[in-house]
Design a protein around this motif. Structure first.
Motif, PDB file in Angstrom:
ATOM      1  N   THR A 161      42.748   3.271   7.934  1.00 37.28           N
ATOM      2  CA  THR A 161      41.666   2.338   8.224  1.00 37.28           C
ATOM      3  C   THR A 161      40.473   3.160   8.696  1.00 37.28           C
ATOM      4  N   PRO A 162      39.432   3.345   7.863  1.00 37.67           N
ATOM      5  CA  PRO A 162      38.279   4.151   8.284  1.00 37.67           C
ATOM      6  C   PRO A 162      37.540   3.485   9.441  1.00 37.67           C
ATOM      7  N   LEU A 163      37.119   4.302  10.391  1.00 35.01           N
ATOM      8  CA  LEU A 163      36.385   3.792  11.545  1.00 35.01           C
ATOM      9  C   LEU A 163      34.960   4.353  11.619  1.00 35.01           C
ATOM     10  N   LEU A 164      34.831   5.685  11.596  1.00 33.74           N
ATOM     11  CA  LEU A 164      33.518   6.313  11.712  1.00 33.74           C
ATOM     12  C   LEU A 164      33.398   7.471  10.729  1.00 33.74           C
ATOM     13  N   HIS A 165      32.182   7.705  10.240  1.00 39.38           N
ATOM     14  CA  HIS A 165      31.837   8.931   9.526  1.00 39.38           C
ATOM     15  C   HIS A 165      30.752   9.576  10.379  1.00 39.38           C
ATOM     16  N   GLU A 166      31.173  10.439  11.277  1.00 37.89           N
ATOM     17  CA  GLU A 166      30.363  10.837  12.424  1.00 37.89           C
ATOM     18  C   GLU A 166      29.713  12.206  12.243  1.00 37.89           C
ATOM     19  N   PRO A 167      28.389  12.300  12.458  1.00 39.92           N
ATOM     20  CA  PRO A 167      27.728  13.611  12.404  1.00 39.92           C
ATOM     21  C   PRO A 167      28.197  14.520  13.544  1.00 39.92           C
ATOM     22  N   LEU A 168      28.217  15.817  13.252  1.00 42.35           N
ATOM     23  CA  LEU A 168      28.481  16.843  14.260  1.00 42.35           C
ATOM     24  C   LEU A 168      27.172  17.579  14.504  1.00 42.35           C
ATOM     25  N   ASP A 169      26.675  17.498  15.725  1.00 36.77           N
ATOM     26  CA  ASP A 169      25.387  18.091  16.072  1.00 36.77           C
ATOM     27  C   ASP A 169      25.567  19.348  16.918  1.00 36.77           C
ATOM     28  N   VAL A 170      24.505  20.159  16.948  1.00 39.47           N
ATOM     29  CA  VAL A 170      24.516  21.361  17.773  1.00 39.47           C
ATOM     30  C   VAL A 170      24.090  20.975  19.181  1.00 39.47           C
ATOM     31  N   ALA A 171      24.941  21.300  20.153  1.00 39.63           N
ATOM     32  CA  ALA A 171      24.645  21.002  21.559  1.00 39.63           C
ATOM     33  C   ALA A 171      24.088  22.242  22.229  1.00 39.63           C
TER      34      ALA A 171
END
Length: 312
Positions: A161-171
């Protein structure tokens, strides 16, 4: 011996002929005869005998047909118990989640399913390598798992069950020189010290992609899996890190910047064995998780920009 064979024997005793039993059970006479032969093989004495052209029960057959009533009653009670379990709205559902998903989803899940008439939740944290998430579906009803865009799909042993397609950002710290940029490239960040996860965990592949795109080896200083700890180390000047845009807890001294030039997104999915969704309570939990995902996604800014910290 099975329930179907016993029912055929019982019906034969009551209806008096193979043809009548076949009509009652909506099958052919040959199918009835086959079931009687299979049952007879498991018995040491004859169950039926010929009375002219009719097939009738022997005394042993009559005794077994009487016992079949108790067997059918027991099976009916068992089926009723299973049906009640499957349709129970307040049944117990076990949910496991990796750490950042646990922090983002589990409080919303608890609040969304609070009160009578909702499933009873048992929660656990499971921070494992990507290939180990499907195996957790043996132990839990629902497993929140993550994988990178370019990683292999989940195996067919689990439903997704897909929930999120989440970006990975530079912290980075809010006063870092790169914080003035609206978007970063692998070349921008390649000469910086880095904080990343341990080998085998999903985000490591994105770090390796950054190094490949910049054509240089990254200076990895620290290996930390827990994102709240990562954010503290970033704020203290320990290096840059990749943090998920929506599920990592905001830190007031840390800003996020989008990273271009590499696949920097992850899928957050709910994994479960297909048969688990036969239960109403499990379906209720999955529906609530999808609502919670929409809340998480809409509650944070989609693209962090200069002059802004982590969006709340």
């Amino acid at each position: 011996m099975d329930e179907r064979q016993l029912r055929v024997l019982r019906e034969l005793g009551e209806l008096g002929s193979v043809t009548a039993v076949a009509e009652a059970l909506l099958v052919t006479p040959s199918a009835i005869s086959q079931q009687l032969r299979l049952l007879q093989r498991s018995m040491p004495v004859p169950l039926t005998e010929r009375d002219g052209r009719r097939l009738v029960l022997t005394p042993a057959g009559q005794a077994l047909a009487g016992a079949a009533i108790d067997v059918e009653t027991a099976f009916a009670r068992a089926r009723h118990a299973v049906d009640a379990f499957v349709d129970e709205p307040e049944g117990t559902v076990s949910v496991a989640a990796f750490h950042s998903a646990a922090a983002a989803f589990l409080p919303l899940l608890l609040r969304g399913l609070a009160g009578p008439g909702h499933p009873q939740l048992t929660l656990a944290d499971e921070d494992v390598a990507q290939e180990d998430f499907p195996r957790l579906a043996r132990e839990y009803d629902v497993v929140l798992a993550h994988r990178l865009d370019h990683a292999p799909p989940w195996p067919d042993t689990v439903a997704v069950t897909p929930l999120l397609h989440e970006p990975l950002d530079v912290a980075m710290p809010e006063d870092h020189p790169l914080a003035s940029k609206r978007r970063l490239t692998p070349h921008d960040v390649a000469d910086q010290p880095w904080i990343t996860v341990h080998d085998g965990f999903p985000l490591m592949a994105t770090i390796e992609a950054v190094a490949a795109a910049a054509n240089r080896r990254l200076d990895i200083r620290h290996r930390i899996n827990e994102f709240t700890v990562v954010a503290e180390v970033v704020a203290a000047g320990g290096g840059l890190a990749l943090l998920p845009r929506w599920t990592a807890r905001p830190h007031p001294a840390v800003v996020l910047r989008p990273l271009g030039g590499v696949h920097a997104r992850r899928h957050v999915d709910a994994l479960h064995r297909p048969e688990r969704t036969a239960r109403r309570a499990v379906r209720t939990v999955l529906a609530q998780l999808k609502r919670d995902a929409a809340t998480i996604r809409s509650g944070r800014s989609d693209v962090p920009g200069p002059g802004r910290g982590r969006e709340r």
